[in-house]
Design a protein around this motif. Structure first.
Motif, short mmCIF file in Angstrom:
data_model
loop_
_atom_site.label_atom_id
_atom_site.label_comp_id
_atom_site.label_asym_id
_atom_site.label_seq_id
_atom_site.Cartn_x
_atom_site.Cartn_y
_atom_site.Cartn_z
N ARG A 95 5.06 175.24 96.81
CA ARG A 95 6.18 176.19 96.77
C ARG A 95 6.38 176.72 95.36
O ARG A 95 6.65 177.92 95.15
N LEU A 96 6.22 175.85 94.37
CA LEU A 96 6.37 176.29 92.98
C LEU A 96 5.31 177.31 92.60
O LEU A 96 5.60 178.30 91.92
N VAL A 97 4.08 177.05 93.04
CA VAL A 97 3.00 178.00 92.74
C VAL A 97 3.29 179.34 93.40
O VAL A 97 3.06 180.41 92.80
N GLU A 98 3.80 179.32 94.61
CA GLU A 98 4.14 180.57 95.29
C GLU A 98 5.25 181.32 94.53
O GLU A 98 5.22 182.55 94.41
N LEU A 99 6.21 180.56 94.02
CA LEU A 99 7.32 181.18 93.29
C LEU A 99 6.89 181.74 91.94
O LEU A 99 7.57 182.60 91.37
N GLN A 101 6.70 188.05 93.30
CA GLN A 101 8.01 187.64 93.79
C GLN A 101 9.04 188.71 93.40
O GLN A 101 9.02 189.21 92.27
N PRO A 102 9.94 189.08 94.30
CA PRO A 102 10.89 190.19 94.05
C PRO A 102 11.65 190.07 92.74
O PRO A 102 11.74 191.03 91.97
N LEU A 103 12.19 188.90 92.43
CA LEU A 103 12.99 188.75 91.21
C LEU A 103 12.13 188.85 89.96
O LEU A 103 12.56 189.44 88.95
N LEU A 104 10.92 188.28 90.01
CA LEU A 104 10.04 188.38 88.84
C LEU A 104 9.55 189.81 88.65
O LEU A 104 9.39 190.29 87.52
N LYS A 105 9.29 190.48 89.77
CA LYS A 105 8.88 191.89 89.68
C LYS A 105 10.01 192.73 89.08
O LYS A 105 9.77 193.63 88.26
N LEU A 152 5.09 171.71 85.95
CA LEU A 152 5.04 172.89 86.81
C LEU A 152 6.45 173.39 87.13
O LEU A 152 6.71 174.60 87.13
N LEU A 153 7.36 172.47 87.39
CA LEU A 153 8.76 172.86 87.64
C LEU A 153 9.35 173.54 86.41
O LEU A 153 10.06 174.55 86.53
N ALA A 154 9.06 173.01 85.23
CA ALA A 154 9.56 173.61 84.00
C ALA A 154 9.01 175.03 83.81
O ALA A 154 9.75 175.95 83.44
N ARG A 155 7.74 175.21 84.07
CA ARG A 155 7.13 176.54 83.92
C ARG A 155 7.79 177.55 84.85
O ARG A 155 8.21 178.62 84.43
N VAL A 156 7.87 177.20 86.14
CA VAL A 156 8.44 178.14 87.10
C VAL A 156 9.93 178.36 86.83
O VAL A 156 10.44 179.48 86.94
N GLY A 157 10.61 177.28 86.42
CA GLY A 157 12.02 177.42 86.08
C GLY A 157 12.22 178.38 84.91
O GLY A 157 13.19 179.16 84.90
N CYS A 158 11.32 178.35 83.95
CA CYS A 158 11.40 179.27 82.80
C CYS A 158 11.22 180.72 83.24
O CYS A 158 11.84 181.63 82.68
N TYR A 159 10.35 180.95 84.23
CA TYR A 159 10.15 182.31 84.70
C TYR A 159 11.46 182.93 85.20
O TYR A 159 11.68 184.13 85.08
N TYR A 160 12.31 182.08 85.77
CA TYR A 160 13.53 182.58 86.40
C TYR A 160 14.80 182.30 85.58
O TYR A 160 15.88 182.73 85.98
N HIS A 161 14.66 181.58 84.46
CA HIS A 161 15.88 181.12 83.80
C HIS A 161 16.72 182.26 83.23
O HIS A 161 17.95 182.14 83.13
N ASP A 162 16.09 183.38 82.87
CA ASP A 162 16.84 184.51 82.30
C ASP A 162 16.85 185.71 83.24
O ASP A 162 17.02 186.85 82.79
N VAL A 163 16.68 185.45 84.54
CA VAL A 163 16.63 186.58 85.47
C VAL A 163 17.96 187.35 85.50
O VAL A 163 18.01 188.54 85.84
N GLY A 164 19.05 186.70 85.09
CA GLY A 164 20.36 187.36 85.04
C GLY A 164 20.41 188.48 84.02
O GLY A 164 21.26 189.39 84.11
N LYS A 165 19.49 188.46 83.05
CA LYS A 165 19.46 189.52 82.04
C LYS A 165 19.03 190.86 82.63
O LYS A 165 19.27 191.91 82.02
N SER A 166 18.37 190.83 83.81
CA SER A 166 17.94 192.09 84.43
C SER A 166 19.12 192.91 84.92
O SER A 166 18.98 194.09 85.23
N MET A 193 22.08 185.43 91.52
CA MET A 193 20.94 186.18 92.06
C MET A 193 19.94 185.24 92.73
O MET A 193 19.39 185.54 93.80
N LEU A 194 19.72 184.09 92.13
CA LEU A 194 18.79 183.12 92.70
C LEU A 194 19.31 182.56 94.02
O LEU A 194 18.55 182.36 94.97
N ARG A 195 20.62 182.33 94.07
CA ARG A 195 21.21 181.84 95.33
C ARG A 195 21.09 182.91 96.41
O ARG A 195 20.80 182.59 97.58
N LYS A 196 21.32 184.16 96.03
CA LYS A 196 21.24 185.25 97.00
C LYS A 196 19.84 185.36 97.59
O LYS A 196 19.67 185.65 98.78
#
Length: 719
Positions: A486-490, A495-499, A531-545, A584-587
């Protein structure tokens, strides 16, 4: 791992301990219900002196105690008596004869010294009687009184009446014949025969008067066995012979009676020994099953009791493990029903690696390995040919090795294709194990049976991987499990949020990737989930978008909007990016672990720049107003991301930082976080922090290493 809403409601009414105990009791009852049919006694419809309705084979290896006992008796009976040589027997016999003759000569000599007057005064008979009495006193005293019994007065009188020459001749003949006979080894039971032989030999010589009888008497007195029965050694040999007797066994799978053959008393007794014809209901198999389940539940209880995770997570692990366990048992039972197709060894079709593979992906290797052993034990009962009290060791070995192979070959859990590859490896191991079991039994099989075994091994291995892939989404969704797959998929940029982050806030996206590199290496250095840390970093600042241009990494050739804003407004915008990102992540229904990282990666740190800016403007503000709402990092991964986020931003602001500058920056940021108490709510130790600092410095030095300045190239036309 998230708690299912239904489970959460149940826990409101029950304490954690009570809920856990009820889970173990429920699991034990379910396992009992599934396995009961395989241990319940099922007597055969067969009677003595009737034809067997079908070919009956031994469900297990069992010793034939009656045949074994008879074999032991025969072995003991074949041991002959052991005789030991009696040292000095011949010399003793010769010495005894010589001593008796010497005694006779001594007595005769003493009475020759009597005066003529005394001799005249005493008649001859009176003189002989005195000599006999004197000689009797000098006879050897033996426990068996053989000398005194055998040498009668008549014999003694004959010896005393003989001349010295005759006595010497008697001694010579008797001792010589004794030596001849006793050198041929005389046993105790042969003593009578030896005396007869001695008597015949002595009587071949001519003696005067009654000396022949006296010589025979002397020989009978002196002769004795040269070998005696050694009872102790004989018993030792018998015991050794009995000990070496191999038990007579009815081998597992051996035909007890062929279809149509008459059931003889011996066959009936064998069937009875296996419990196949008992009509009375026996509680022993049921009690055995209960004890077996108690061992399983106790093992699980101890394992989860010592598991060092939070109580709620421990219960989620238990529920998940229990569900996988029950599913595996049901699949096992369904496979067992296929025995009605009369296909031999259908147990090899069971996907034995499924349990270990899915638990390794969802939880960890320890739980997976433990459950593989339990499933192997259960398989030996389920595939026991439905005879009470029997287990199938071959199936247990096959299930165990197949399950362990599934765990060991599933090296990478990051992609579903790796699960399929692991299934192929398991199939290969299955083929080897089946080949081992088939060749070891030394039984002839047809080519069709060999094809069956090959198909069973392939279906079992590949079927295990297919079941694993098929059940994974249900467990991941139902329990909110964040598996490696699941982490690799995220982590995919699609992924919509990363895009969204990549297109609307490219600077933040680049920053997130850099932080991910730092955090992953640091986590792996201390054994945390990189792996969790890496994927978590990808999304940690998604609120800045949501407001990308208010963050400096996205301000390209534009004026900084914060220069025209009050510190309070800037503070709100900056702080909100953490809560906005979590919303945003919860949504988008991302896993709780990713949401927690976005929410906690700043902890309750102070926005120093805007805080001091407000102070410079003379405003009465408190630090609490300019701190992130938190909470503080709850896990090692989040704490490391907290450090890596600040370190990356600080180092990036430097122009060509040196290794010393990088080391000082990392140390200063870690010290600041410690002094601010940001790591008080996670289990990150000081020793681990040192490893984290070292890893961050190494990674940053690799990124910001000095580069060679290439000379500017000139156009050929300018030369």
């Amino acid at each position: 791992m998230q708690t299912h809403p239904l489970l959460h409601k149940i826990r409101k009414f029950l304490s954690y301990r009570l809920f856990t105990n009820l889970m173990f009791i429920l699991l034990g009852l379910i396992v009992f219900g599934i396995l009961y049919g395989n241990v319940k006694p099922k007597p055969l419809d067969i009677s003595l002196y009737e034809e067997a309705p079908s070919t009956i084979r031994a469900p297990k290896t069992l010793e034939d105690k009656e045949a074994t006992e008879k074999k032991k008796e025969d072995a003991a009976a074949q041991i002959e008596k052991v005789y030991s040589a009696k040292e000095g027997a011949v010399d003793n016999a010769v010495t005894l004869v010589s001593s008796l003759i010497d005694s006779v000569l001594d007595v005769k000599g003493e009475f020759k010294e009597v005066s003529p007057e005394e001799e005249a005064a005493n008649p001859k008979n009176s003189q002989i009687n005195k000599q006999i009495e004197e000689l009797k006193k000098r006879l050897p005293d033996r426990n068996d009184n053989l000398v005194t019994k055998s040498l009668t007065d008549k014999i003694l009188e004959s010896l005393l009446s003989a001349s010295d020459t005759e006595l010497e001749r008697v001694e010579s003949i008797v001792t010589t014949q004794l030596q001849v006979i006793m050198q041929d080894k005389v046993k105790e039971e042969e003593l009578k025969e030896a005396r007869v032989n001695l008597e015949q030999r002595i009587k071949n010589f001519t003696f005067s008067g009654t000396l022949s009888d006296a010589a025979v008497a002397l020989g009978n007195v002196a002769i004795e066995p040269t070998e005696y029965y050694d009872e102790e050694k004989t018993e030792q040999l018998k015991k050794q012979a009995v000990k070496e007797v191999q038990p007579v066994k009815v081998i597992d799978g051996e035909v007890i009676v062929e279809e149509g053959d008459l059931v003889t008393p011996a066959i009936y007794d064998t069937l009875n020994d296996f419990g196949m014809v008992e009509e009375d209901f026996s509680l022993k198999p049921i009690i055995g099953l209960i004890l077996f389940i108690v061992v399983i539940i106790s093992s699980l209880y101890y394992f989860f009791y010592t598991l060092e995770v939070k109580e709620e997570q421990k219960q989620n692990y238990l529920i998940l493990t229990s569900i996988v366990f029950v599913i595996s048992l049901l699949i096992m039972k369904i496979t067992g029903l296929l025995k009605q197709l009369e296909i031999n060894d259908i147990a090899f079709l069971f996907p034995a690696a499924f349990t270990g593979m899915i638990l390794r992906i969802l939880l960890n290797e320890r739980i997976a390995m433990m459950m593989v052993f339990i499933i192997a034990a259960c398989a030996s009962i389920v595939f026991n040919e439905e005879f009470s009290g029997s287990i199938d060791i071959q199936v247990a070995i096959y299930t165990l090795f197949s399950g362990v192979a599934g765990i060991m070959t599933l090296i990478s859990r990051n992609q579903r294709t790796n699960v399929l590859r692991a299934g192929i490896y398991v199939a290969f191991v299955n083929i080897l194990i089946i080949a081992f079991l088939v060749l070891l039994s030394d039984v002839s099989y047809t080519s069709t049976e060999y094809i069956y075994y090959l198909v069973f091994a392939l279906v079992s291995g590949i079927g295990s991987s297919i079941l694993t892939i098929g059940f994974l989404p249900f467990f991941e969704t139902g329990f909110g499990i964040l598996s490696s797959m699941r982490l690799v998929e995220l982590s995919s940029p699609n992924q919509p949020l990363l895009k969204k982050l990549l297109t609307e806030a490219p600077g933040t996206y680049h920053h997130s990737v850099m932080v991910a590199n730092l955090a992953e290496s640091a986590c792996e250095a201390i054994g945390a989930n990189g792996l969790l840390a890496r994927v978590g970093c990808y999304y940690h600042d998604v609120g800045k978008s949501k407001r990308p241009h208010f963050f400096i990494e996205n301000q390209m050739n534009i004026e900084n909007p914060h220069d025209r804003m009050t510190p309070e407004t800037s503070r709100t915008i900056i702080i909100d990016h953490a809560t906005d990102g979590a919303d945003m992540l919860r949504k988008h229904k991302l896993p709780k672990e990713i949401i927690d990282i976005a929410e906690q990666h700043h902890g309750t740190t102070l926005l120093k720049y805007f805080y001091y800016k407000a102070k410079e403007q003379g405003k009465d503000v408190s630090e609490e107003e300019y701190r992130y709402p938190g909470p503080k990092p709850q896990t090692k991964e989040t704490a490391i991301i907290n450090i890596a986020d600040s370190v990356e931003a600080a180092v990036r602001s430097k122009t060509s930082p040196t290794q010393e500058e990088i080391r000082n920056l990392v140390a200063a940021i870690v010290k600041d976080r410690l002094n601010d108490g940001q790591f008080n709510e996670c289990d990150l130790s000081l020793k681990e922090l040192e490893k984290v600092k070292k890893s961050l410095c190494e990674t940053l030095n690799g990124i910001y290493h000095p580069r060679i300045e290439y000379p500017e190239l000139k156009d050929k036309g300018e030369e």
